[in-house]
Scaffold this active site. Structure first.
Site, mmCIF file in Angstrom:
data_model
loop_
_atom_site.group_PDB
_atom_site.id
_atom_site.type_symbol
_atom_site.label_atom_id
_atom_site.label_comp_id
_atom_site.label_asym_id
_atom_site.label_seq_id
_atom_site.Cartn_x
_atom_site.Cartn_y
_atom_site.Cartn_z
ATOM 1 N N CYS A 112 60.385 24.865 36.992
ATOM 2 C CA CYS A 112 60.872 24.512 38.271
ATOM 3 C C CYS A 112 60.999 25.576 39.390
ATOM 4 O O CYS A 112 61.011 25.036 40.338
ATOM 5 C CB CYS A 112 62.085 23.863 37.963
ATOM 6 N N HIS A 235 65.757 22.295 44.719
ATOM 7 C CA HIS A 235 65.133 21.719 43.569
ATOM 8 C C HIS A 235 65.578 20.271 43.411
ATOM 9 O O HIS A 235 66.880 19.878 42.970
ATOM 10 C CB HIS A 235 65.067 22.500 42.471
ATOM 11 N N ASN A 265 61.988 14.189 39.184
ATOM 12 C CA ASN A 265 61.866 15.434 39.088
ATOM 13 C C ASN A 265 60.610 16.153 39.028
ATOM 14 O O ASN A 265 60.112 15.764 37.926
ATOM 15 C CB ASN A 265 62.899 16.285 38.213
HETATM 16 O O1 UT7 Z 1 64.202 20.924 36.330
HETATM 17 C C1 UT7 Z 1 65.299 21.089 35.715
HETATM 18 C C2 UT7 Z 1 65.530 20.226 34.356
HETATM 19 N N1 UT7 Z 1 66.466 19.568 34.186
HETATM 20 C C3 UT7 Z 1 68.037 19.317 34.889
HETATM 21 O O2 UT7 Z 1 68.009 19.651 35.863
HETATM 22 C C4 UT7 Z 1 68.750 18.257 34.037
HETATM 23 C C5 UT7 Z 1 69.992 18.901 34.311
HETATM 24 N N2 UT7 Z 1 71.200 17.822 33.510
HETATM 25 C C6 UT7 Z 1 70.961 16.425 34.068
HETATM 26 O O3 UT7 Z 1 70.655 16.018 34.932
HETATM 27 C C7 UT7 Z 1 72.107 15.496 33.158
HETATM 28 O O4 UT7 Z 1 72.680 16.397 32.193
HETATM 29 C C8 UT7 Z 1 71.241 14.361 32.746
HETATM 30 C C9 UT7 Z 1 70.869 13.421 33.645
HETATM 31 C C10 UT7 Z 1 70.187 14.646 31.852
HETATM 32 C C11 UT7 Z 1 72.221 13.824 31.745
HETATM 33 O O5 UT7 Z 1 73.403 13.131 32.523
HETATM 34 P P1 UT7 Z 1 74.742 13.369 31.728
HETATM 35 O O6 UT7 Z 1 75.808 12.729 32.939
HETATM 36 O O7 UT7 Z 1 75.069 14.718 31.473
HETATM 37 O O8 UT7 Z 1 74.659 12.378 30.559
HETATM 38 P P2 UT7 Z 1 74.780 12.839 29.043
HETATM 39 O O9 UT7 Z 1 73.804 13.270 28.484
HETATM 40 O O10 UT7 Z 1 76.198 13.486 28.926
HETATM 41 O O11 UT7 Z 1 74.890 11.294 28.399
HETATM 42 C C12 UT7 Z 1 75.963 10.556 28.812
HETATM 43 C C13 UT7 Z 1 75.517 9.205 28.088
HETATM 44 C C14 UT7 Z 1 75.309 9.349 26.416
HETATM 45 O O12 UT7 Z 1 76.010 8.330 25.846
HETATM 46 P P3 UT7 Z 1 77.172 8.406 25.017
HETATM 47 O O13 UT7 Z 1 77.002 9.382 24.050
HETATM 48 O O14 UT7 Z 1 78.253 8.689 26.106
HETATM 49 O O15 UT7 Z 1 77.385 6.933 24.359
HETATM 50 C C15 UT7 Z 1 73.831 9.228 26.420
HETATM 51 O O16 UT7 Z 1 73.301 8.867 25.134
HETATM 52 O O17 UT7 Z 1 74.528 8.650 28.781
HETATM 53 C C16 UT7 Z 1 73.584 8.118 27.552
HETATM 54 N N3 UT7 Z 1 72.137 8.451 28.097
HETATM 55 C C17 UT7 Z 1 71.601 7.370 28.583
HETATM 56 N N4 UT7 Z 1 71.850 6.106 28.619
HETATM 57 C C18 UT7 Z 1 70.913 5.272 29.504
HETATM 58 C C19 UT7 Z 1 71.340 9.271 28.233
HETATM 59 N N5 UT7 Z 1 70.136 8.993 28.958
HETATM 60 C C20 UT7 Z 1 70.401 7.772 29.195
HETATM 61 C C21 UT7 Z 1 69.376 7.117 29.821
HETATM 62 N N6 UT7 Z 1 69.770 5.536 30.173
HETATM 63 N N7 UT7 Z 1 68.380 7.316 30.322
#
Ligand code: UT7
Length: 310
Positions: A112, A235, A265
């Site tokens: 990225c 980004h 993204n």
């Molecule tokens: O270009 C560079 C590449 N990447 C990035 O910049 C990504 C950086 N990270 C992020 O943007 C965030 O960490 C994410 C958007 C990927 C995830 O958000 P988060 O607030 O860190 O969520 P999490 O991974 O801690 O997940 C929270 C909950 C989980 O459920 P439980 O364990 O709390 O029951 C996940 O299973 O959200 C759940 N979850 C979803 N629910 C609905 C994860 N993905 C989804 C989804 N829909 N798509």
């Protein structure tokens, strides 16, 4: 002599996939995607369109905007992690298609942050006098390396391309400062085997810290302060990460680029696509001081402070 942006262009594929469309395909909700990421929809390329097709169209638009001919270009740099093939490079493919017969061509792999790496490389060649014009393209067809069963990544990404012609600009304008960096020890948090694998929380923490630090660093290197900054283009990975950078610079919401809701993204393409939309919308104007910051797999990062205009 200052190198700067003399032409910009973008290309996104026509097909739009909304959060509601994804709700039908996987266990996710529009509400979760919007509140956790800021994404509302993304553009996805069809099976007959690959990265080189998107890169080519964005390049045509940037060359036209610059008012130059393809023969004038000395070097083509394409930043991508989703080339059509391991080789030939996307840059060589579009060199032929553009008719840029005097151009050398190579791809840049910095995920990225790739467009930042490309522009900084272009700046060196322009300012040394080696090449008059360098074409830099950030392009991804991430949909071909996304696991559509993995809701943790499938909702985040989109396809697209953004391009810029880098050349000499008028006195006082252009790229004022840059920063590039890498920390390979974090490579395990974001990589591709068959599909994109990501430790979202770790990447999130890294991104919040690094985007803020890179922004502050390029402002200082340019001999400016936060108060001098007119506009921030981070980004477009996650609205919450972008907001953290904006708050660190003390900028009001309208002074930060936000295109993530439209495109998701798009990795190396996100910053140049945003730049094209922001210039078209009058949010970036001649003589504005703008800061561009990106981060990505590697882990890598890069920043630029620019006085906008030719
Ligand atoms: O270009 C560079 C590449 N990447 C990035 O910049 C990504 C950086 N990270 C992020 O943007 C965030 O960490 C994410 C958007 C990927 C995830 O958000 P988060 O607030 O860190 O969520 P999490 O991974 O801690 O997940 C929270 C909950 C989980 O459920 P439980 O364990 O709390 O029951 C996940 O299973 O959200 C759940 N979850 C979803 N629910 C609905 C994860 N993905 C989804 C989804 N829909 N798509």
């Amino acid at each position: 002599m200052n190198a700067g942006f003399i032409g910009i262009g973008k290309c996104v594929p026509p097909q739009v996939v909304t959060n509601a469309d994804l709700e039908k395909r996987m266990d996710t909700t529009d509400e979760w995607i919007r509140t956790r990421t800021g994404i509302e929809q993304r553009h996805i390329a069809d099976e007959n369109t690959d990265s080189s097709d998107l890169a080519y169209q964005a390049a045509v638009n940037a060359i036209e905007d610059a008012g130059i001919q393809p023969e004038d270009i000395g070097l083509i740099l394409v930043a991508t992690v989703t080339p059509d093939l391991p080789f030939p490079s996307v840059s060589a493919m579009i060199q032929d298609r553009l008719g840029a017969k005097h151009a050398a061509a190579m791809d840049v792999s910095a995920a990225c942050a790739g467009f930042m790496y490309g522009v900084v490389t272009a700046k060196q060649f322009v300012e040394s006098g080696a090449y008059r014009y360098v074409l830099v393209v950030g392009v991804e067809k991430l949909s071909k390396i996304m696991d559509w069963e993995d809701r943790g990544t499938a909702v985040l990404f989109g396809d697209g391309a953004g391009a810029a012609v880098i050349g000499k600009v008028s006195e006082g304008r252009g790229i004022l400062s840059f920063e590039l960096g890498a920390d390979g020890s974090g490579g395990k948090h974001l990589f591709q085997d068959r599909y994109i694998q990501m430790n979202g929380r770790e990447v999130f923490k890294f991104a919040v810290r690094q985007m803020g630090e890179s922004a502050e660093s390029v402002i200082e290197k340019a001999g400016l302060t936060k108060e001098d900054v007119d506009y921030l283009i981070p980004h477009q990975a996650n609205m919450r990460i972008m907001e953290a950078s904006r708050e660190r610079l003390g900028l009001p919401p309208e002074k930060m680029s936000k295109t993530i809701h439209k495109y998701g993204n798009t990795s190396a393409a996100s910053i140049p696509i945003s730049l094209v939309d922001d210039v078209a919308d009058g949010k970036v104007k001649d003589d504005d001081v703008i800061v561009l910051v990106g981060f990505g797999g590697g882990l890598t990062w890069g920043g630029l402070c620019i006085k906008w205009g030719r």
